[in-house]
Motif scaffolding. Structure first.
Motif, PDB file in Angstrom:
ATOM      1  N   ARG A  51       0.942  -1.237   0.068  1.00 38.35           N
ATOM      2  CA  ARG A  51       0.052  -0.032  -0.140  1.00 38.35           C
ATOM      3  C   ARG A  51       0.842   1.162   0.124  1.00 38.35           C
ATOM      4  NH1 ARG A  51      -4.542  -0.737   4.326  1.00 38.35           N
ATOM      5  NH2 ARG A  51      -5.554   0.910   3.330  1.00 38.35           N
ATOM      6  N   ILE A  52       1.952   1.090   0.738  1.00 34.70           N
ATOM      7  CA  ILE A  52       2.983   2.591   0.703  1.00 34.70           C
ATOM      8  C   ILE A  52       3.640   2.732  -0.549  1.00 34.70           C
ATOM      9  CG2 ILE A  52       4.769   3.427   1.724  1.00 34.70           C
ATOM     10  CD1 ILE A  52       2.515   3.012   3.836  1.00 34.70           C
ATOM     11  N   PHE A  53       4.086   1.406  -1.323  1.00 42.20           N
ATOM     12  CA  PHE A  53       4.441   1.572  -2.663  1.00 42.20           C
ATOM     13  C   PHE A  53       3.605   1.977  -3.905  1.00 42.20           C
ATOM     14  CE2 PHE A  53       8.517  -0.063  -0.665  1.00 42.20           C
ATOM     15  CZ  PHE A  53       9.303   0.391  -1.198  1.00 42.20           C
ATOM     16  N   MET A  54       2.210   1.574  -3.315  1.00 35.03           N
ATOM     17  CA  MET A  54       1.155   1.553  -4.183  1.00 35.03           C
ATOM     18  C   MET A  54       1.415   0.439  -5.364  1.00 35.03           C
ATOM     19  SD  MET A  54      -0.342   5.423  -4.449  1.00 35.03           S
ATOM     20  CE  MET A  54       0.101   6.634  -3.175  1.00 35.03           C
ATOM     21  N   LEU A 177       9.840   7.967  -0.314  1.00 35.86           N
ATOM     22  CA  LEU A 177       8.732   6.962  -0.199  1.00 35.86           C
ATOM     23  C   LEU A 177       8.240   7.469   1.271  1.00 35.86           C
ATOM     24  CD1 LEU A 177       7.648   4.414  -1.380  1.00 35.86           C
ATOM     25  CD2 LEU A 177       8.569   3.249   0.920  1.00 35.86           C
ATOM     26  N   ALA A 178       6.696   7.565   1.044  1.00 36.91           N
ATOM     27  CA  ALA A 178       5.895   8.102   2.503  1.00 36.91           C
ATOM     28  C   ALA A 178       6.316   9.585   2.877  1.00 36.91           C
ATOM     29  CB  ALA A 178       5.992   7.125   3.513  1.00 36.91           C
ATOM     30  N   GLN A 197      14.763   4.356   6.964  1.00 37.03           N
ATOM     31  CA  GLN A 197      15.266   5.202   7.972  1.00 37.03           C
ATOM     32  C   GLN A 197      14.968   6.897   7.508  1.00 37.03           C
ATOM     33  OE1 GLN A 197      17.205   3.908   5.828  1.00 37.03           O
ATOM     34  NE2 GLN A 197      19.117   4.967   5.548  1.00 37.03           N
ATOM     35  N   LYS A 198      14.071   7.019   6.748  1.00 34.71           N
ATOM     36  CA  LYS A 198      13.588   8.285   6.237  1.00 34.71           C
ATOM     37  C   LYS A 198      12.216   8.396   6.303  1.00 34.71           C
ATOM     38  CE  LYS A 198      17.949   8.404   3.775  1.00 34.71           C
ATOM     39  NZ  LYS A 198      18.815   8.475   2.921  1.00 34.71           N
ATOM     40  N   GLY A 199      11.441   8.761   5.216  1.00 35.96           N
ATOM     41  CA  GLY A 199       9.858   8.698   5.418  1.00 35.96           C
ATOM     42  C   GLY A 199       9.017   7.910   6.259  1.00 35.96           C
ATOM     43  N   LEU A 200       9.559   6.338   6.445  1.00 35.95           N
ATOM     44  CA  LEU A 200       8.957   5.300   6.915  1.00 35.95           C
ATOM     45  C   LEU A 200       9.367   5.492   8.606  1.00 35.95           C
ATOM     46  CD1 LEU A 200       9.436   2.279   4.945  1.00 35.95           C
ATOM     47  CD2 LEU A 200       7.326   3.727   5.318  1.00 35.95           C
ATOM     48  N   MET A 201      10.089   6.406   9.111  1.00 37.04           N
ATOM     49  CA  MET A 201      10.228   6.945  10.615  1.00 37.04           C
ATOM     50  C   MET A 201      11.031   5.848  11.272  1.00 37.04           C
ATOM     51  SD  MET A 201       6.666   8.774  10.865  1.00 37.04           S
ATOM     52  CE  MET A 201       5.649   7.211  10.598  1.00 37.04           C
ATOM     53  N   LEU A 255       8.067  -1.467  11.846  1.00 36.76           N
ATOM     54  CA  LEU A 255       7.517  -1.457  10.335  1.00 36.76           C
ATOM     55  C   LEU A 255       6.010  -1.320  10.449  1.00 36.76           C
ATOM     56  CD1 LEU A 255       8.040  -0.857   7.288  1.00 36.76           C
ATOM     57  CD2 LEU A 255       8.402  -3.321   7.143  1.00 36.76           C
ATOM     58  N   ARG A 256       5.553  -2.508  11.129  1.00 36.39           N
ATOM     59  CA  ARG A 256       4.032  -2.763  11.356  1.00 36.39           C
ATOM     60  C   ARG A 256       3.351  -1.389  11.798  1.00 36.39           C
ATOM     61  NH1 ARG A 256       1.995  -7.954  14.068  1.00 36.39           N
ATOM     62  NH2 ARG A 256       3.079  -7.216  15.841  1.00 36.39           N
ATOM     63  N   GLU A 257       4.115  -0.873  12.775  1.00 36.89           N
ATOM     64  CA  GLU A 257       3.573   0.246  13.499  1.00 36.89           C
ATOM     65  C   GLU A 257       3.483   1.539  12.504  1.00 36.89           C
ATOM     66  OE1 GLU A 257       2.270  -0.478  16.371  1.00 36.89           O
ATOM     67  OE2 GLU A 257       1.462   1.597  16.530  1.00 36.89           O
ATOM     68  N   ALA A 258       4.759   1.700  12.031  1.00 41.94           N
ATOM     69  CA  ALA A 258       4.909   2.954  11.186  1.00 41.94           C
ATOM     70  C   ALA A 258       3.987   2.709  10.012  1.00 41.94           C
ATOM     71  CB  ALA A 258       6.298   3.019  10.635  1.00 41.94           C
ATOM     72  N   ILE A 259       3.718   1.637   9.440  1.00 43.86           N
ATOM     73  CA  ILE A 259       2.678   1.372   8.315  1.00 43.86           C
ATOM     74  C   ILE A 259       1.430   1.770   8.861  1.00 43.86           C
ATOM     75  CG2 ILE A 259       1.605   0.133   6.611  1.00 43.86           C
ATOM     76  CD1 ILE A 259       4.311  -1.440   6.434  1.00 43.86           C
ATOM     77  N   ALA A 260       0.801   1.295   9.820  1.00 44.52           N
ATOM     78  CA  ALA A 260      -0.429   1.740  10.661  1.00 44.52           C
ATOM     79  C   ALA A 260      -0.567   3.352  10.716  1.00 44.52           C
ATOM     80  CB  ALA A 260      -0.341   0.950  11.732  1.00 44.52           C
ATOM     81  N   MET A 261       0.592   3.833  11.092  1.00 47.15           N
ATOM     82  CA  MET A 261       0.311   5.364  11.411  1.00 47.15           C
ATOM     83  C   MET A 261       0.235   6.070  10.270  1.00 47.15           C
ATOM     84  SD  MET A 261       3.499   5.846  14.315  1.00 47.15           S
ATOM     85  CE  MET A 261       3.217   7.655  14.278  1.00 47.15           C
TER      86      MET A 261
END
Ligand SMILES: *Cc1c(COP(=O)(O)O)cnc(C)c1O
Length: 396
Positions: A51-54, A177-178, A197-201, A255-261
């Motif tokens: 979903r992040i990479f579409m 990305l993101a 380590q950048k947009g994915l926080m 990563l799971r948490e960052a994607i959820a956010m």
């Protein structure tokens, strides 16, 4: 070392500030990566990344920095001696070129001024000349983090199509990305690579490859040596949420948490937030009377702003003053921009007051370091933030 109060401002364009929610998720107990619980975590992060990479295709996760993701994109799709078209738009473009050269690829490196992105017309012109289709891939850095310039990937895709050329399109989105709109499927990318380590926080440590059907087909005949970065074993085990070797389990929790956010905010809102903070930053730079590195208004990055120092002033002296006095890290000038440029990261876990604090630190530092400038940058940024303000909490 002296104790400091408050939080360090990590305003380099990656690694970025890691939100508490992500830090807490990473702090969970490590589990058996071959045990019954793990498959669910694996499937969740692999699906979420799509979903992040579409993309509806596979995304591969490596325990690596972005450099590993560069290597993976090349070794899975190409063979020794293959020609790759690359563009000298900045420091990261050069580092990726070096990886390709070390693997024995023939790199055609189109010169650039390090102030502009990849010119779609140059892509089209070069591919039209290549009637024999010797060029196997066009490799582009979407957001060149050394210059704060974002290349127009959809226009590059159209240029390749207009030339009727079959080359693969490989895109580095490590610092976009993101942060900045990017659509792997809709934009016809073949491999989109990124890092954690950048947009994915997240902390550094994960590399990603989103893979098109055409790239996957190319990987079946590509002959560059590969083992650790081979997609095939990954894709086989990923089908059930597992990995062929020990994954970075705790980073996957994060990563799971960052994607959820990100998905809670909505990707479109995340892009709009980055664009708004970038515009406010540019207004501050203009008010200070300083110059941006990026020349073309339609290519200015939403992730970071790269600022030129006035002649005779060293960017690293300014950065040192700001670090020592205000506990804020800014990005250094890279490669040939060393000492000439400093970079303000405004990506990832960031809001209006983080931006005002960041720009306040820069404005104070310019004064203390004796860099010629006008006051009022922070005020100009605040005026833009006020004029475009919306609720800080989605749905509030
Ligand atoms: C940060 C970055 C990378 C990756 O660098 P690593 O240090 O290997 O993580 C690659 N490309 C771009 C554009 C980047 O900004």
């Amino acid at each position: 070392m002296a104790t400091r109060s408050g939080r360090h401002f990590l305003q380099i364009p990656g690694p970025t500030n890691v939100p508490e929610r992500v830090l807490r998720a990473i702090g969970q107990a490590t589990i058996d990566h071959r045990g019954p619980e793990f498959g669910k975590l694996g499937r969740e992060v692999l699906d979420g990344l799509r979903r992040i990479f579409m993309t509806s295709g596979p995304v591969v996760i490596f325990p690596s920095s972005g450099t590993g993701a560069w290597e993976a994109a090349l070794v899975n799709t190409l063979s020794p001696g293959d020609s790759v078209l690359m563009f000298d738009i900045g420091h990261f473009a050069n580092l990726w070129r070096d990886v390709a050269v070390r693997f024995g690829l023939t790199v055609e490196f189109v010169p650039g001024d390090w102030r502009s992105g990849v010119a779609p017309e140059a892509v089209e012109a070069r591919l039209r000349e290549d009637r024999g289709h010797a060029i196997k891939a066009v490799a582009v850095v979407h957001n060149e983090t050394s210059t704060g310039v974002t290349s127009r990937v959809p226009a590059i895709r159209e240029a390749i199509d207009r030339a009727g050329h079959p080359a693969l399109l490989l895109v580095d989105t490590v610092s976009s990305l993101a942060c900045i709109e990017y659509r792997h499927d809709a934009w016809g990318a073949d491999v989109t690579l990124s890092g954690s380590q950048k947009g994915l926080m997240l902390p550094p440590g994960l590399g990603f490859n989103a893979v098109s059907a055409k790239a996957l087909a190319a990987s079946r005949t590509a002959k560059l040596p590969r083992s650790y970065f081979d997609w095939q074993a990954m894709l086989r085990d990923n089908a059930t949420g597992y990995f062929p070797y020990t994954p970075a389990t705790n980073l996957l929790y994060g990563l799971r948490e960052a994607i959820a956010m990100i998905l809670e905010q909505g990707l479109e809102n995340v892009f709009a937030r980055h664009a708004r903070h970038a515009e406010a930053t540019r207004r501050a730079v203009k008010a200070w009377g300083l110059e941006l590195v990026g020349r073309n208004p339609e290519e200015l990055s939403s992730s970071l702003t790269a600022v030129m120092m006035p002649d005779g002033h060293d960017a690293d002296v300014l950065r040192k003053v700001i670090l020592e006095r205000f506990d804020m890290s800014l990005g250094t000038g890279l490669g040939r921009l060393k000492g000439k440029v400093f970079r303000i990261g405004h990506l990832g876990d960031f809001n209006d007051l983080s931006l005002i604090g960041t720009l306040g630190g820069v404005e104070l530092g310019l004064g203390l370091a004796g860099v010629p400038h006008r006051k009022g940058g922070v005020l100009a940024a605040m005026e833009h933030l006020a004029a475009t303000s919306s609720p800080a909490v989605a749905g509030a």
